[in-house]
Design a protein around this motif. Structure first.
Motif, PDB file in Angstrom:
ATOM      1  N   ILE A 284      28.917 -36.854  28.847  1.00 30.97           N
ATOM      2  CA  ILE A 284      29.320 -36.869  30.319  1.00 30.97           C
ATOM      3  C   ILE A 284      29.107 -35.378  30.898  1.00 30.97           C
ATOM      4  O   ILE A 284      28.331 -34.775  31.815  1.00 30.97           O
ATOM      5  CB  ILE A 284      30.556 -37.090  30.878  1.00 30.97           C
ATOM      6  N   PRO A 287      24.650 -34.500  30.122  1.00 29.95           N
ATOM      7  CA  PRO A 287      23.694 -35.681  30.176  1.00 29.95           C
ATOM      8  C   PRO A 287      22.469 -35.659  29.624  1.00 29.95           C
ATOM      9  O   PRO A 287      21.845 -34.648  29.346  1.00 29.95           O
ATOM     10  CB  PRO A 287      23.457 -35.851  31.883  1.00 29.95           C
ATOM     11  N   THR A 293      24.687 -41.886  30.485  1.00 29.67           N
ATOM     12  CA  THR A 293      25.925 -41.648  31.197  1.00 29.67           C
ATOM     13  C   THR A 293      26.729 -42.716  31.828  1.00 29.67           C
ATOM     14  O   THR A 293      27.902 -43.093  31.553  1.00 29.67           O
ATOM     15  CB  THR A 293      25.251 -40.688  32.411  1.00 29.67           C
ATOM     16  N   LYS A 326      31.371 -33.377  39.322  1.00 26.68           N
ATOM     17  CA  LYS A 326      30.172 -34.315  39.715  1.00 26.68           C
ATOM     18  C   LYS A 326      30.332 -35.087  40.621  1.00 26.68           C
ATOM     19  O   LYS A 326      29.206 -35.841  41.094  1.00 26.68           O
ATOM     20  CB  LYS A 326      30.000 -34.951  38.450  1.00 26.68           C
ATOM     21  N   THR A 334      26.774 -44.541  39.680  1.00 32.35           N
ATOM     22  CA  THR A 334      27.651 -43.664  38.862  1.00 32.35           C
ATOM     23  C   THR A 334      28.808 -43.383  39.482  1.00 32.35           C
ATOM     24  O   THR A 334      30.070 -42.864  38.792  1.00 32.35           O
ATOM     25  CB  THR A 334      26.450 -42.366  38.562  1.00 32.35           C
TER      26      THR A 334
END
Length: 452
Positions: A284, A287, A293, A326, A334
């Motif tokens: 993570i 990547p 991921t 993120k 995601t």
């Protein structure tokens, strides 16, 4: 470009469909933009799909179909010929009923070649499907090579198995039905036990194990026995090695296997594996590919949701801070997975503490409500609920300041699932005493300062 459909005075199965294609530039001197209809002969079209047959096969009734169409028909349990409605032998295997029609196939290929100038592509010769007996034989040889500790022979056999599995859906069904998952998982464990010490830079040995994982991912889901073998301590040690040092394809397959294990309720098997939490967290943090991921996030989600100890371990790896940052800019899929993981980690005291320490945690959770999807909103609400319920005033004040109260009210109005509705109601009650606090702009987080 237009598509012409010519209807003759015949039954619907005699419908002739034309594929229009533009003539080459040299043949267009009569009129510009002239479209020419190329009629597909009736005998070349599948009676089920009405499309040009790519792999024509004939039933005992004498009717020819495209293999994919008739196999789907038989998979439904029907044992009749779709056109003639005649009953087929219910005790005969599909191999006995479905006979390749090589003559029609060659005629179709010749017709395609003759009409290439109109944009018709030649249909390639279809691969010969394997039988169940052949699938069993292939897997028996792999099991034998594993028992003999013959790594080279086993590798060759596994590669052949992968090639056969990918050729067509029928091959895959037979290979799955022959117990491929059990044989492959057992072979993986046998060779993993043979390597008593897994060196962290054994890239050459990892390639062999990656090939077995590649084959294994093609036959998901795994049965209980296969899960037991691939989830053994020796197998998991090798999987961790691949997660750390494998190729991109190898890491993806290793992450998918971990995901398969934990989603099947085997998080207890993987939980104590040394280095697994670190390996997944690294994927993570650094990547390698979007697929890796996502697979890693899904695996982590099942782990942290089922085991509070594992949730604490991931939190101690600073995964909360990493994921919160993120979250600011991620694609829908995601983002949903990241919010799910955060919700799971916040189920532990260590996770909630790490969430409280990061200045963006609550603002980002509130921002993601209604911004991504209904699923993302539910996970964001659940994560916020865990923080506010445990940490009370400090989180509640900040949540109200960034507009959580208004969004939660709106969520009740537009509707949500019952569990989320209960959490929203509880959050609104907790925040009710802080409604007079000034609401700041949630879009600008850079200058955000805590009031406590």
């Amino acid at each position: 470009m237009c598509i012409l459909v010519l209807i003759a005075n015949k039954p619907s199965l005699s419908l002739m469909t034309s594929i229009s294609a533009r003539r080459p530039r040299s043949n267009m001197n009569l009129a510009k933009n002239t479209n020419v209809g190329i009629l597909i002969p009736n005998d070349f079209r599948c009676p089920i799909s009405l499309e040009l047959m790519k792999d024509p096969v004939t039933l005992p009734t004498g009717i020819t179909y495209d293999r994919q169409s008739i196999e789907r028909w038989l998979e439904t349990g029907s044992r009749t010929c779709p056109v003639s409605n005649k009953v087929l032998d219910e005790y005969a295997t599909d191999e006995d009923i479905i006979i390749p029609n090589h003559s029609i196939r060659r005629m179709i290929q010749d017709w395609c070649v003759a009409n290439q100038s109109f944009g018709i592509e030649r249909i390639p010769t279809p691969p010969i499907p394997i039988t169940l007996a052949i699938a069993v034989e292939m897997l028996t040889k792999i099991a034998s090579a594993a028992r003999d500790q013959d790594r080279n022979r086993c590798g060759i056999l596994v590669r052949n198995l992968v090639a056969s599995t990918k050729k067509c859906e029928r091959n895959k069904r037979y290979i799955e039905g022959a117990g491929a998952d059990h044989v492959l998982a057992t072979s993986f464990e046998v060779f993993a036990k043979d390597d008593s010490v897994v060196a962290e830079v054994e890239s050459s040995k990892n390639v062999f194990f990656e090939e077995i994982l590649s084959a294994l991912t093609l036959v998901f889901p795994l049965d209980k026995e296969a899960l037991r073998h691939i989830g053994s301590p020796e197998s998991l040690d090798r999987i961790v090695s691949i997660l750390k040092f494998g190729t991109i394809a190898g890491r993806l397959n290793a992450a998918l296997v971990v995901k398969e294990l934990v989603s099947s309720g085997k998080e207890c098997l993987v939980g104590g594996t040394q280095g697994l939490v670190q390996a997944l967290t690294k994927l993570i943090r650094e990547p390698v590919s979007p697929q890796i991921t996502k697979a890693s996030l899904t695996g982590i989600y099942y782990m942290v949701s089922a085991d509070e100890k594992l949730a604490s371990e991931f939190a101690e790896m600073n995964l909360v801070s990493l994921l919160v940052e993120k979250l600011v800019d991620l694609d829908k899929s995601t983002c949903e997975k990241v919010l799910a993981v955060l919700d799971g980690i916040f189920g532990s005291e260590t996770g909630r503490e790490k969430g409280r320490e990061h200045v963006l945690t609550i603002p980002v959770l509130v921002k993601k409500m209604f911004r991504v999807s209904a699923m993302a909103t539910e996970f964001a609400v659940s994560a916020l609920w865990r923080l506010c319920k445990a940490l009370k005033e400090e989180c509640l004040i900040e949540a109200v300041q960034v507009g959580a109260f208004q969004k939660l009210l709106l969520l009740l109005q537009v509707g949500c699932c019952e569990i989320t509705k209960e959490k929203v109601s509880e959050l609104l009650k907790l925040m009710n005493g802080y409604r007079e606090l000034e609401c700041i702009e949630t879009m600008d987080f850079k200058g955000l300062k805590r009031s406590f």
